[in-house]
Design an enzyme around this catalytic site. Structure first.
Site, PDB file in Angstrom:
ATOM      1  N   SER A 154     114.702  68.331 -33.271  1.00 15.72           N
ATOM      2  CA  SER A 154     114.106  69.216 -34.854  1.00 15.72           C
ATOM      3  C   SER A 154     113.668  68.574 -35.800  1.00 15.72           C
ATOM      4  CB  SER A 154     116.071  70.548 -34.752  1.00 15.72           C
ATOM      5  OG  SER A 154     115.649  71.209 -36.075  1.00 15.72           O
ATOM      6  N   TYR A 167     124.344  70.984 -36.385  1.00 15.48           N
ATOM      7  CA  TYR A 167     122.760  71.084 -36.366  1.00 15.48           C
ATOM      8  C   TYR A 167     121.437  69.781 -36.193  1.00 15.48           C
ATOM      9  CZ  TYR A 167     118.679  74.081 -34.597  1.00 15.48           C
ATOM     10  OH  TYR A 167     117.335  74.036 -33.888  1.00 15.48           O
ATOM     11  N   LYS A 171     120.513  67.493 -32.834  1.00 14.19           N
ATOM     12  CA  LYS A 171     119.199  67.492 -32.337  1.00 14.19           C
ATOM     13  C   LYS A 171     118.306  65.599 -32.936  1.00 14.19           C
ATOM     14  CE  LYS A 171     117.785  71.858 -31.447  1.00 14.19           C
ATOM     15  NZ  LYS A 171     117.311  71.599 -29.910  1.00 14.19           N
TER      16      LYS A 171
HETATM   17  N1  LIG Z   1     112.098  78.219 -33.570  1.00 18.85           N
HETATM   18  C1  LIG Z   1     112.127  77.187 -34.150  1.00 18.85           C
HETATM   19  O1  LIG Z   1     111.220  77.073 -35.729  1.00 18.85           O
HETATM   20  C2  LIG Z   1     112.887  76.009 -33.783  1.00 18.85           C
HETATM   21  C3  LIG Z   1     112.864  75.081 -34.824  1.00 18.85           C
HETATM   22  C4  LIG Z   1     113.459  73.008 -34.494  1.00 18.85           C
HETATM   23  C5  LIG Z   1     114.147  74.257 -33.257  1.00 18.85           C
HETATM   24  N2  LIG Z   1     113.773  74.895 -32.524  1.00 18.85           N
HETATM   25  C6  LIG Z   1     114.626  74.551 -31.190  1.00 18.85           C
HETATM   26  O2  LIG Z   1     113.964  75.391 -30.502  1.00 18.85           O
HETATM   27  C7  LIG Z   1     114.946  75.599 -28.998  1.00 18.85           C
HETATM   28  C8  LIG Z   1     114.576  77.463 -28.230  1.00 18.85           C
HETATM   29  O3  LIG Z   1     114.858  78.473 -29.697  1.00 18.85           O
HETATM   30  P1  LIG Z   1     114.212  79.986 -30.385  1.00 18.85           P
HETATM   31  O4  LIG Z   1     113.910  79.606 -31.809  1.00 18.85           O
HETATM   32  O5  LIG Z   1     113.289  79.917 -28.953  1.00 18.85           O
HETATM   33  O6  LIG Z   1     115.485  80.716 -30.550  1.00 18.85           O
HETATM   34  P2  LIG Z   1     116.097  81.556 -29.601  1.00 18.85           P
HETATM   35  O7  LIG Z   1     117.805  81.502 -30.021  1.00 18.85           O
HETATM   36  O8  LIG Z   1     114.922  82.504 -29.104  1.00 18.85           O
HETATM   37  O9  LIG Z   1     116.276  80.564 -28.257  1.00 18.85           O
HETATM   38  C9  LIG Z   1     117.641  79.780 -27.785  1.00 18.85           C
HETATM   39  C10 LIG Z   1     117.530  80.879 -26.403  1.00 18.85           C
HETATM   40  O10 LIG Z   1     119.044  79.543 -25.633  1.00 18.85           O
HETATM   41  C11 LIG Z   1     119.424  80.823 -25.654  1.00 18.85           C
HETATM   42  N3  LIG Z   1     121.338  80.284 -25.577  1.00 18.85           N
HETATM   43  C12 LIG Z   1     122.244  79.783 -26.422  1.00 18.85           C
HETATM   44  N4  LIG Z   1     123.000  79.135 -26.001  1.00 18.85           N
HETATM   45  C13 LIG Z   1     123.250  79.444 -24.755  1.00 18.85           C
HETATM   46  C14 LIG Z   1     123.624  78.681 -24.107  1.00 18.85           C
HETATM   47  N5  LIG Z   1     125.039  78.112 -23.874  1.00 18.85           N
HETATM   48  N6  LIG Z   1     123.294  78.097 -22.676  1.00 18.85           N
HETATM   49  C15 LIG Z   1     121.943  78.761 -22.321  1.00 18.85           C
HETATM   50  N7  LIG Z   1     121.652  79.765 -22.819  1.00 18.85           N
HETATM   51  C16 LIG Z   1     121.902  79.636 -23.920  1.00 18.85           C
HETATM   52  C17 LIG Z   1     119.617  82.260 -26.059  1.00 18.85           C
HETATM   53  O11 LIG Z   1     120.440  83.023 -25.352  1.00 18.85           O
HETATM   54  C18 LIG Z   1     118.928  82.268 -26.868  1.00 18.85           C
HETATM   55  O12 LIG Z   1     118.079  83.125 -25.888  1.00 18.85           O
HETATM   56  C19 LIG Z   1     116.162  75.974 -29.846  1.00 18.85           C
HETATM   57  O13 LIG Z   1     117.103  74.115 -29.303  1.00 18.85           O
HETATM   58  C20 LIG Z   1     116.043  75.404 -31.485  1.00 18.85           C
HETATM   59  O14 LIG Z   1     118.074  75.234 -32.031  1.00 18.85           O
HETATM   60  C21 LIG Z   1     113.565  76.025 -32.630  1.00 18.85           C
END
Ligand SMILES: NC(=O)c1ccc[n+]([C@@H]2O[C@H](COP(=O)([O-])OP(=O)(O)OC[C@H]3O[C@@H](n4cnc5c(N)ncnc54)[C@H](O)[C@@H]3O)[C@@H](O)[C@H]2O)c1
Length: 302
Positions: A154, A167, A171
């Protein structure tokens, strides 16, 4: 455009694939012929609770489109959970070729207000979670001489963001995991890369503000899925993807200032040379620690 990229016969595990970004990765891998393990604990953004519905819906969508998928509801946050996710891939599809470490939660607070429980919860899912899944997967990949890892980092970890010390640390840790897996996996045709996405998901809908509509999660998918393909030769790299931008983030170092072999400069000399120490107009992006040592070897005339 060249030949279409397919995943026929490949087994992919996508953690946290019940929604958001992971769902897009899983759907596309399924559409392109991969056998997909759709893992999701189905909890809230802060990691509380659980439900099988999230993973089941995505499995249903992959199957409706003619693909092959199986749900797994284990938490990546425990060793047993990680092992069970890999076991699901082995039992259902006979192995594992692709791992996308995507599951994630947030417990944002400024450092002064954050509890160590909030640190542990976030490290457990993002960083330890990636170890829990990747460790057993790596063994199987080594035996088969093939593997593709994409780890989700991230901008918060790479560049910093207020209120996300837990976080950000997790990351940034994933970049370390990815770099070393890339080096150790090289001789087994195991590639490991990290992607820093930006996307409108339940995790970010409150933080992207007026730009929220610009970041469709499906726009992150093509880069991540490409990195999972057999033809991908890239490894040990970090990509930044969001809102239609596909770029690279790199960890580089400059030539710096060489005080001389065996020389211990005074702290005043260090102060004097700060411009050279900090100047990054010329830099290299080392592929491992030896490539950094080469800079010193060159300066020392060796
Ligand atoms: N959306 C963004 O802009 C962004 C930016 C940087 C990083 N990320 C990273 O991308 C990834 C996906 O995030 P997202 O934005 O789609 O959010 P999201 O909340 O939609 O997806 C995360 C998913 O992980 C699942 N999850 C959480 N804890 C878990 C566990 N212990 N075991 C199994 N599953 C679990 C949740 O149920 C959820 O469906 C994450 O790692 C997040 O940190 C996202």
């Amino acid at each position: 455009m060249g030949e279409p990229i397919t995943f026929d016969g490949r087994v992919a595990i996508v953690t946290g694939a019940g929604g958001g970004l992971g769902k897009e990765y899983a759907l596309e891998l399924g559409r392109r012929g991969a056998m997909v393990v759709v893992n999701d604990l189905g909890g809230a953004v802060d990691g509380s609770g659980s439900s099988q519905a999230a993973a089941d819906v995505v499995v249903g969508q992959i199957r409706e489109a003619g693909g092959d998928a199986v749900a797994n509801y284990d938490s990546v946050a425990t060793r047993d959970g990680g092992a069970a996710i890999i076991q699901t891939a082995v039992d259902s599809f006979g192995g594992v070729d692709i791992v996308i470490n995507n599951a994630g939660i947030l417990r944002d607070k400024s450092f002064g207000n954050m509890t160590l429980d909030e640190v542990d919860a976030v490290l457990d899912v993002h960083l330890r979670g990636a170890f829990h899944v990747s460790h057993p997967a790596f063994q199987l990949m080594k035996e088969r001489g093939y593997g593709r890892f994409v780890h989700t980092t991230s901008a918060s970890g790479l560049f910093g963001n207020f209120g996300q010390v837990n976080y950000g640390a997790a990351k940034a840790g994933l970049v370390g995991l990815s770099n070393v897996l890339a080096i150790e996996g090289a001789k087994y045709n195991i590639k490991s890369n990290a992607v820093a996405p930006t996307a409108r998901t339940r995790m970010t809908e409150d933080v992207l503000g007026p730009f929220v509509e610009m970041f469709d999660p499906v726009q992150v998918m093509p880069m991540v899925v490409y990195l999972c393909s057999e033809e991908n030769e890239l490894t040990h790299e970090i990509f930044t993807v969001g809102g239609g931008r596909y770029g690279r983030v790199f960890i580089g170092t400059n030539t710096g200032w060489f005080a001389g072999q065996g020389v211990v400069p005074s702290i005043e000399e260090v102060r004097e040379h700060l411009p050279e120490i900090r100047d990054i107009t010329e830099h290299v992006v080392p592929g491992d620690i030896n490539e950094e040592l080469m800079i010193l070897a060159r300066l020392a005339g060796g």
